[in-house]
Design an enzyme around this catalytic site. Structure first.
Site, PDB file in Angstrom:
ATOM      1  N   LYS A  75     -36.528 -18.527  -0.776  1.00 30.74           N
ATOM      2  CA  LYS A  75     -35.683 -17.353  -0.979  1.00 30.74           C
ATOM      3  C   LYS A  75     -35.805 -16.444   0.248  1.00 30.74           C
ATOM      4  O   LYS A  75     -36.877 -16.379   0.869  1.00 30.74           O
ATOM      5  CB  LYS A  75     -36.150 -16.626  -2.246  1.00 30.74           C
ATOM      6  N   SER A 150     -31.832 -12.831  -9.363  1.00 29.65           N
ATOM      7  CA  SER A 150     -31.507 -12.713  -7.960  1.00 29.65           C
ATOM      8  C   SER A 150     -31.773 -13.992  -7.159  1.00 29.65           C
ATOM      9  O   SER A 150     -31.226 -14.144  -6.076  1.00 29.65           O
ATOM     10  CB  SER A 150     -32.296 -11.562  -7.331  1.00 29.65           C
ATOM     11  N   SER A 174     -35.656 -12.990 -12.311  1.00 26.12           N
ATOM     12  CA  SER A 174     -34.906 -13.513 -11.170  1.00 26.12           C
ATOM     13  C   SER A 174     -35.149 -14.982 -10.849  1.00 26.12           C
ATOM     14  O   SER A 174     -34.408 -15.564 -10.067  1.00 26.12           O
ATOM     15  CB  SER A 174     -35.198 -12.677  -9.917  1.00 26.12           C
TER      16      SER A 174
END
Ligand SMILES: [Mg+2]
Ligand SMILES: [Zn+2]
Lengths: 482, 472, 95
Positions: A75, A150, A174
């Site tokens: 990420k 996210s 997330s």
């Protein structure tokens, strides 16, 4: 059902070289990423370089380390030395970290193959990747829908067969929410088991790094590699036990708690999938226990206050002086800083900074932040109490399935409410995994969440693994063709 | 109208740990700009702080040495404000649970200056303003500090100066700071208000920020006191504000141009964990404390019989005081040792920092040996002085410069001869002495000491002279 | 309901500007969320325990041992315009 093990077998028997494997994944990215937008940066060169190193080691007859040679994604809020890391914010475009996050250091040592950095909501604030400056990430299962957030890019990279696993971060769901939306396994480990060093903070007391994978076994392998004490992180403890060797424990006699409030007002298809899943466990001899948790309605506001307050402080450092965006024109330093922040941060980030600043400001602190911290303590206690009489808690991962593109931007409160099932585990620091357990009428995946007591990550993974086995993996994304 | 000064002090003392408070960069003073930095002290995205254990120990020691209570459980908080010298936009400090609280420092008048609290925090970087541009060096960013906050107990500039001297000395003695004011390792904010004498109520206060010289502190306080009085006398109202001292103009001026919004949004730093100091650890640290300046002063004056001024001079420099203690270990007349240190040794260290360092190559034991000879009248003071010079030059023992023969003195026969000669050649003095003038006797002995170059024992010589006079 | 003045004060300490044309929408959004957060005011507090950290860790310390600092060119790598090894913010900058 471990893709990691399958691929390592292919590598070790030299049915495929690591370079070839890496190229296949890079080809997939080349083909699919334009549509899916899972990656915001592809690190092909670095990937191939590591792959060559792995091939050399295989040629030399070395034994592979647990994640060696496995193509994966990180990420974009995980610090990677020399590789641009932006949190998908204009504020950090062009920022090249000068140090590695501890998780990346670990993965590097294992010769895991980094394919690139994945899309996310700006500074992890959102649940659909729609606040990313790089635009939304689409759901590989159905591109009319989002991959979630996210860590949407991380999930889509795995679901789109553009990575074997993705490393994401989870502050209020997330990892688990996009895993649920994409039909994948997403693990948020116990707070403190995986080092946060190098994870660009959203809310320090809630953030945890974890894997998104195509199978429970892979999640367990990765967890065992990443969960160790890190002297650089004061809140780090490491794991108390490994998980991979405990997946095969039977669910017979396992006590599974159901907290009724989690099932209030959820989507009908989600509900029926969950009911079936519960039945799978029951049939296998697990004991289902029902609990009430009236404090649950305080969880969302408590979360929101704490997350925004911590974020408002964590994001104060972006002032244009040492790194990241800096405005072109200004008349003095104060204006330089304020303009830089206005230009650098998107609307949602600014809104949360303002809310957090408000919650901490003089006159409001006691009513909001202090009260929230206090209630946090009682929520933790409520969970402790429940875990006195059960092994794990079973809930939906998300009350709904993947949003349609654009749907998530409508009403802030409604969107925040969608995190109601995942947030409690962050508030209480508990381990929680989302596993696929069905599909809605549009064939979109449904996720089931299993929450464990602190440091009992092995129990949630064990239960998840058993579910996968009992249902013969029928809810997982289809096997990858290599 | 008679006005009274009321002042309180917030003193920042840089701790002399080897590394910064939350990372392992060096705390060394100076260095090229931004060369003592790492991602952590620069607050780069994703980095986390970890507290230096020594900082806690030093803070506890500072607390114990200033009669504070120590909190068994304390925490670190964030003080949020944006300024270019603060790379995280918050300073990690302690807000509502400082590690030490409720202490005091006693002034020589016997008055206690109460210490409200001592807390741990990190220093900021350094800004250099040039033609309005701002240059930033983060070398100092993250150097550990203790902030020592007093109650508004000061009533005069002298009290403030004495307090600061004492505080400095204590920190130095317990080894937690070098307290070099010129390097900014001790900095003061002074809160000042005035009121009419006899009034109880406190006036509106102003705060003068960030001074690192005793001289400036004194001047700034005097200026600010006058300013308050002038305003009040002319019927004005004091505005509560932060001011800075301009040493060139010798004035204080408002810092409102900084547009400070005082809303620090303190909250527990979620990246750090509680600090627990057990009673065992506290007593261990207490045991490690050296004798403090006040205790030494008491011993030097009351046990060793030194004059206060001499004791103060010795104690002002920890290493000197310790040298003195070592050297005078076996000496009864401690003042003898003190005299030679304050004269001959001090002469070799003209500056404060020289005395601070106390670079004497002569082992204190040798120093003591010399004084012991003097005390036992084996040598006289001029011999001692001369020998000491040579010893300080070379670091060698007294035996190198004064032979056994030099010390043997004079045998009785010779002494008797000299005494007879003295009586014969000082007839007038003998007459006067016989006429009742005791003083004249001294002149005769003086003559003998001169002839023997001080080797004669004056007591013995006196007895012989008396004997001779009587029998003549 | 949060007021315009409160928003401006908060924005100032948060080092952000709020554009006039965005003010009304922002007040509306923030008020909505704050109203929602106000729900916790109604929840009675049954303890005064101050939450510290999830795992009740205490005393996580570094030893006082110096490690090499970073090279200055690395420290300054993400910011052009440094001079003589300093970070530099010009007094003002015209477009
Ligand atoms: Mg302070
Ligand atoms: Zn550092």
């Amino acid at each position: 059902m471990s893709k990691i093990k399958d691929l390592q077998r292919l590598l070790e028997t030299k049915e495929i070289s690591c370079v070839e494997l890496t190229e296949k994944y890079l080809d997939n990215i080349e083909r699919l990423n334009k549509t899916i937008n899972a990656y915001v940066r592809v690190t092909a060169e670095e990937a191939l370089e590591t792959a060559r190193k792995v091939d050399e080691r295989i040629a030399a007859g070395e034994k592979l380390m647990p994640l060696e040679g496995i193509p994966m994604s990180l990420k974009d809020n995980i610090s990677t030395k020399g590789i641009e890391t932006t949190c998908c914010s204009r504020m950090l475009q062009g920022y090249y970290p000068i140090y590695d996050a501890t998780v990346w250091e670990t993965l590097k040592k294992q010769n895991a193959i980094l394919l690139g950095k994945t899309n996310m909501d700006e500074f992890a604030m959102g649940s659909s990747c729609e606040t990313s400056i790089y635009g939304v990430t689409l759901n590989p299962n159905n591109t009319d829908h989002v991959a979630g957030g996210s860590s949407g890019g991380a999930a889509a990279s795995v679901a789109g067969n553009m990575a074997v696993f993705g490393i994401g971060s989870d502050t209020g769901g997330s990892i688990r929410q996009p895993a649920s939306f994409c039909g994948l396994v997403g693990l948020k480990p116990t707070y403190g088991t995986v080092s946060r060093y190098g994870l660009i903070a959203y809310a320090s007391s809630l953030d945890q790094i974890g894997p998104i994978t195509g199978s429970v076994e892979d999640a367990a392998i990765i967890y065992d590699c990443l969960s160790s004490y890190d002297p650089k992180d004061s809140t780090s403890v490491g794991s108390r036990t490994t998980t991979h060797d405990k997946l095969n424990n039977s669910v017979k006699g396992m006590k599974i708690g159901i907290i009724d409030e989690f099932f209030d007002g959820i989507n009908r298809d989600v509900k029926s999938s969950l009911e079936e899943a519960i039945k799978v466990y029951e049939d296998a001899g697990a004991q289902i226990l029902h609990f009430k948790m009236p404090g649950l309605n305080a969880v969302l506001p408590v979360y929101f206050i704490i997350a925004c307050a911590e974020a408002s402080s964590n994001l104060g450092r972006y002032d244009g002086i040492r790194y990241g965006h800096k405005t072109d024109t200004y008349k003095d330093i104060d204006e330089m800083i304020r303009k830089t922040r206005n230009e650098g941060f998107g609307k949602e980030v600014q809104r949360r900074i303002l809310l957090g600043t408000y919650a901490l400001s003089s006159g409001q602190y006691d009513a909001y932040y202090k009260k929230a911290q206090n209630l946090r303590y009682s929520i933790i206690r409520d969970f402790k109490k429940i875990f006195e009489s059960c092994d794990i808690i079973l809930t939906p991962s998300v009350p709904v399935t993947a949003y349609k593109k654009g749907e998530a931007l409508i009403d802030p409160i409604e969107i925040y409410m969608m995190d109601i099932c995942t947030i409690p585990a962050n508030i209480a620091g508990l381990p929680a995994v989302s596993v696929p357990c069905g599909f809605d009428k549009n064939k979109l995946p449904v996720g089931m969440q299993l929450i464990g007591n602190n440091f009992e990550d092995y129990k949630v993974l064990n239960a998840a693994y058993q579910f996968e086995k009992l249902t013969k993996g029928s809810y997982l994304s289809p096997e990858v063709e290599i | 109208m008679n006005y009274e000064l009321v002042a309180g002090l917030e003193t920042h003392v840089e701790l002399s740990t080897k590394t910064k408070i939350f990372c392992q960069c060096t705390t060394e003073f100076g260095g090229d700009p931004n060369t003592h930095c790492c991602p952590i002290c620069l607050g780069m995205p994703g980095t986390l702080p970890k507290l230096n254990k020594k900082v806690v120990e030093y803070a506890v020691k500072a607390g114990l040495a200033t009669n504070c209570k120590i909190r068994n459980v304390s925490k670190m908080d964030r003080k949020n404000y944006t300024y270019p010298d603060l790379p995280k936009a918050y300073q990690i400090s302690q807000f509502d649970q400082p590690i030490c609280y409720d202490g005091y420092i006693k002034l020589s008048s016997g008055k206690n200056i109460r210490i409200n609290r001592i807390h741990i925090e990190e220093d900021a970087g350094k800004l250099i303003h040039e033609r309005g541009d701002t240059y930033i060096d983060y070398n100092r960013g993250g150097v550990p500090l203790v902030e020592i906050v007093t109650e508004p107990d000061f009533r005069s500039v002298d009290e403030v100066l004495e307090y600061l001297e004492k505080l400095r000395l204590i920190m130095k003695y317990i080894g937690v700071s070098d307290v070099k004011m010129q390097e900014g390792s001790l900095r003061c904010d002074v809160n000042i208000s005035v009121r009419k004498k006899g009034e109880d109520r406190l006036g509106t206060r102003t705060e003068i920020k960030n001074m690192n010289s005793l001289n400036f502190i004194a001047k700034a306080m005097e200026y600010e006191f006058e300013r308050h009085v002038d305003i009040l006398e002319s019927g004005g109202v004091i505005e509560q504000e932060t001011r800075r001292y301009d040493s060139d103009l010798n004035i204080t001026e408002s810092m409102r141009d900084k547009e400070d919004v005082d809303d620090y949004r303190y909250f527990r730093d979620p990246d750090l964990v509680n600090i627990i100091v057990t009673e065992e650890e506290i007593s261990k640290l207490r045991g490690e404390l050296p004798q403090l300046p006040d205790e030494k002063m008491d011993i030097f004056i009351n046990e060793y019989g030194l004059p206060r001024e001499d004791a103060e001079l010795l104690i002002k420099y920890k290493k000197i005081a310790e040298y003195f203690e070592e050297a005078s270990r076996d000496i009864k007349n401690k003042k003898l040792v003190s005299n030679y240190i304050l004269s001959q040794v001090f002469r070799r260290m003209p500056t404060d920092s020289g005395k601070e360092e106390c670079a004497v190559s002569l082992p204190p034991k040798y120093f003591g040996d010399l004084i012991s000879l003097l005390e036992n009248k084996k040598i006289n003071s001029s011999m001692a002085s001369q020998a000491l010079e040579k010893m300080l030059d070379t670091g060698k023992p007294v035996s190198e410069f004064i032979s056994q023969k030099d010390m043997e003195g004079i045998d009785e026969g010779t002494l008797r001869e000299i005494c007879q000669r003295a009586v014969a050649e000082n007839k007038e003095a003998v007459e006067s002495y016989l006429g009742g003038k005791e003083k004249a006797f001294g002149a005769i002995i003086g003559y003998i000491m001169k002839v023997t170059k001080g080797k004669a024992d004056p007591q013995k010589a006196g007895d012989i002279v008396k004997e001779i006079i009587k029998s003549s | 309901m949060i007021t315009r003045e409160e928003v401006l004060h908060i924005a100032k300490i948060a080092k952000l500007y709020v554009k006039d044309e965005e003010m009304d929408q922002l007040i509306q959004d923030m008020s909505k969320i704050i109203d929602y957060a106000d729900a916790i005011k109604a929840v009675s507090r049954d303890s005064d325990v101050d939450f510290d950290n999830i795992n009740n860790i205490a005393n996580a310390f570094n030893e006082d041992l110096v490690l090499p600092s970073y090279r200055r060119d690395e420290i300054l790598m993400n910011r052009e315009g440094g001079e003589n090894g300093y970070f530099l913010v010009r007094k003002s900058q015209r477009g």
